[in-house]
Enzyme design. Structure first.
Site, mmCIF file in Angstrom:
data_model
loop_
_atom_site.group_PDB
_atom_site.id
_atom_site.type_symbol
_atom_site.label_atom_id
_atom_site.label_comp_id
_atom_site.label_asym_id
_atom_site.label_seq_id
_atom_site.Cartn_x
_atom_site.Cartn_y
_atom_site.Cartn_z
ATOM 1 C CB CYS A 176 -0.928 -0.008 1.201
ATOM 2 S SG CYS A 176 -1.950 1.462 1.282
ATOM 3 C CB CYS A 201 -0.572 2.581 4.057
ATOM 4 S SG CYS A 201 -1.905 1.771 3.255
ATOM 5 C CG ASP A 202 3.140 1.301 4.509
ATOM 6 O OD1 ASP A 202 2.730 1.783 5.580
ATOM 7 O OD2 ASP A 202 2.872 0.152 4.140
#
Ligand code: NDP
Length: 315
Positions: free
Chosen positions: A139, A142-143
């Site tokens: 992701c 997200c990261d």
């Protein structure tokens, strides 16, 4: 197998993405007193996205996690019993239908709505597993932030990979995109954007040979499949964006699925092969996979379940 039933409900909803919560809103308003188990990722896949611009009703867009909080609040306000917990097994051999939660308690239900969604696919390399969370991620949204100002790699060539590569290109100094064929599957407009972005380099006909690094990702070794040439690219992160698979494992053997595990529903309905069991959202949709289509199919599942319960005389 004889299970000890801990609880009995009229309508059990499994999953908490747009499909599950929409089913819950409709089922609650129809007085079906639904119980919803959220699964391990409450809110589902939208909780790992950023801006959602294509869900009608939000003219200025909305953050995915915020949207799912609103879905949950709406379902709760309508009276859905929302609980954190994971469906771990089912027994649809007799009535009532039975679903096991967290490998311990069993819930009996007159109707079940499956809205368990889909999850990211992985390449299957041992290094990918070993370095997961240490630079390997499925992701980017997200990261990616953790690798601001660094060089990163991404594998995949669909719309997700294109979208994530573009996202990363705004944060990272360079994005190395690994594409296994000589073309991308992503839509033309997304491909054009990727190819026009100066800090994205596409490696065509290339597969990931290994992800290297002792404690964290340090580089990725790719292999050109036309000439077998190996190239090692120093990167701080490796993002996997090669598609998704339906979360349907616990229903195998009970519910009809296609060869890739997507639950089959009777066209134009949410009905599965088992009476009283309905499916909605990404677990039964490999074509559209949108929040709005998932929500629409959650609505269908609740209406189908309501009709079923009415016909059977369940209250
Ligand atoms: P897709 O299934 O569309 O694409 C997966 C990509 O990963 C393909 O390019 C595939 O390569 C590649 N791939 C699969 N396995 C491997 C592997 N082992 N090694 C290397 N590459 C691999 O998945 P997406 O998640 O990209 O998209 C899913 C759906 O969601 C699509 O319908 C897409 O259009 C849609 N979507 C739409 C968006 C938008 O409109 N903004 C954003 C994101 C998704 P190959 O092409 O060779 O098979």
């Amino acid at each position: 197998m004889e299970q000890v039933i801990n609880e009995k409900v009229n309508c059990l909803i499994i999953g908490s993405g747009p499909a599950g919560y929409t089913a819950a809103i409709y089922a609650s308003r129809a007085n079906m007193k639904p119980l919803l188990y959220q699964g391990i990722q409450p809110g589902g896949q939208l909780t790992i996205t950023t801006e959602v611009e294509n869900y009608p009703g939000y003219p200025d867009g909305i953050q995915g996690p915020e949207m799912m909080v609103q879905f949950e609040k709406q379902a709760a306000r309508m009276g859905t019993d929302i609980r954190y917990g994971m469906a771990t097994a089912v027994d649809f051999s007799s009535r009532p239908l039975k679903v096991q939660i967290d490998e311990e308690k069993w819930i009996a239900a007159n109707s079940v709505i499956i809205s368990t969604g889909a999850s990211a696919k992985w390449l299957g390399l041992p290094s990918e597993q070993r370095l997961n969370g240490f630079g390997v991620s499925a992701c980017a949204v997200c990261d990616g932030f953790f690798f601001k100002g660094k060089e990163v790699a991404i594998v995949g060539a669909g719309d997700t990979a294109a979208e994530e590569a573009l996202y990363l290109s705004k944060l990272c100094t360079k994005v190395h995109m690994i594409v296994r064929r000589d073309q991308m599957r992503a839509s033309k407009v997304m491909q054009d954007r990727v190819l026009k972005t100066s800090n994205i380099t596409v490696y065509w006909n290339s597969e990931t040979d290994d992800i290297l690094g002792e404690k964290k990702v340090e580089s990725v070794r790719i292999k050109n499949i036309q000439n077998n040439e190996l190239t090692t690219i120093p990167v701080s992160a490796f993002f996997v964006a090669i598609g998704h698979e339906p979360n349907s494992g616990i229903f195998k053997g009970w519910i009809d699925m296609d060869e890739t595990g997507y639950i089959k529903t009777i066209p134009g309905t949410s009905k599965t092969n088992i009476e009283g069991v309905f499916a909605s959202g990404d677990v039964q949709d490999k074509t559209y996979r949108q929040a709005v289509t998932a929500a629409g199919s959650g609505c269908m599942a609740a209406l189908d379940a309501e009709r079923y319960l009415g016909e059977k005389g369940f209250h």
